[in-house]
Scaffold this active site. Sequence first.
Site, PDB file in Angstrom:
ATOM      1  N   GLU A  98       4.323  -5.114   7.542  1.00  0.00           N
ATOM      2  CA  GLU A  98       3.598  -4.037   8.220  1.00  0.00           C
ATOM      3  C   GLU A  98       4.027  -3.806   9.669  1.00  0.00           C
ATOM      4  O   GLU A  98       4.070  -2.658  10.126  1.00  0.00           O
ATOM      5  CB  GLU A  98       2.088  -4.319   8.165  1.00  0.00           C
ATOM      6  CG  GLU A  98       1.446  -4.065   6.815  1.00  0.00           C
ATOM      7  CD  GLU A  98       1.540  -5.247   5.861  1.00  0.00           C
ATOM      8  OE1 GLU A  98       0.912  -5.213   4.782  1.00  0.00           O
ATOM      9  OE2 GLU A  98       2.256  -6.222   6.198  1.00  0.00           O
TER      10      GLU A  98
ATOM     11  N   ALA B   6       0.860  -1.177   0.000  1.00  0.00           N
ATOM     12  CA  ALA B   6       0.000   0.000   0.000  1.00  0.00           C
ATOM     13  C   ALA B   6       0.902   1.235   0.000  1.00  0.00           C
ATOM     14  O   ALA B   6       2.054   1.182   0.433  1.00  0.00           O
ATOM     15  CB  ALA B   6      -0.911  -0.010   1.221  1.00  0.00           C
TER      16      ALA B   6
ATOM     17  N   GLY C 130       0.360  -4.981   0.816  1.00  0.00           N
ATOM     18  CA  GLY C 130      -0.856  -5.066   0.024  1.00  0.00           C
ATOM     19  C   GLY C 130      -0.685  -5.855  -1.257  1.00  0.00           C
ATOM     20  O   GLY C 130      -1.646  -6.427  -1.778  1.00  0.00           O
TER      21      GLY C 130
ATOM     22  N   GLU D 260      -1.002  -9.381  -0.256  1.00  0.00           N
ATOM     23  CA  GLU D 260      -2.420  -9.600   0.044  1.00  0.00           C
ATOM     24  C   GLU D 260      -3.252  -9.691  -1.230  1.00  0.00           C
ATOM     25  O   GLU D 260      -4.186 -10.495  -1.311  1.00  0.00           O
ATOM     26  CB  GLU D 260      -2.920  -8.481   0.962  1.00  0.00           C
ATOM     27  CG  GLU D 260      -2.314  -8.572   2.352  1.00  0.00           C
ATOM     28  CD  GLU D 260      -2.593  -7.360   3.220  1.00  0.00           C
ATOM     29  OE1 GLU D 260      -3.195  -7.525   4.288  1.00  0.00           O
ATOM     30  OE2 GLU D 260      -2.215  -6.231   2.814  1.00  0.00           O
TER      31      GLU D 260
END
Length: 260
Positions: A134, A66, A111, A114
Amino acid sequence: MQFDNLILEKEDDLAILYINRPKAMNALNAEALYELEEAIKEVKADPNVKVMIVTGMGDKSFVAGADISFILPLSPAEGRFFSDLGERVMRQFELLEKPVIAAVNGFALGGGCELAMSCDMRLASETAVFALPEVGLGVIPGFGGTQRLPRLIGEGRAKELTFTAEVINAQEAYRLGLVNHVYPLDQLMDQAKKLARKIAAKAPLAVGYAKFAINKGLQVDIETAMSIESDMFGMCCATADKSEGMSAFVEKRKPKFMGK
């Protein structure tokens, strides 16, 4: 539809979705997530598309996470909203009745990892790397990583990777069961298309029902899961493709599935 952060191409009965944010190593911000949602809707609505491939533009990054510059100023409420958005979009890949293949061509971090995990299958280049970094940034995976990784590789190994934020290469990801196959980078998309076309040649409704049965069945007890399977089998028996497939088998010819 025109996108600012994505490129969606159609090739015969395949849809190929490129994450295209080169200046950010294809990292995802809110705008990119909304566009992903729209792209999924377009693929879902196109009866000619049978399989979707997701990859990153370029040869260095699938999705490098992200967008940190976007997350940095977020308040708790804004952070919760951004996580909800990401989770909702990733879930749409799972709910899409058409199979989705991730062709991981480089960095799949946060992300990006993911996103790959929300796809049905993952093919990786030899240069691909995976991580959920993260906790090293003061947050946790927020797009479903804490839930999908344990389901894919087991609780203990998932916790180790999540708690240490360790980066693993493609071969280790293969050993853990995170990816299906590993290929040289210059062969990755050809191999992804080869797998996609092998799936596309099968009865599309049956493939969609099988995807639903597997995904739904993993969330419930085995008795309920087998009932779901029976329901999907019964639905297959209402299709013209079932009659065509079995007739073709008996007649020793190649079936011509219509998705009906």
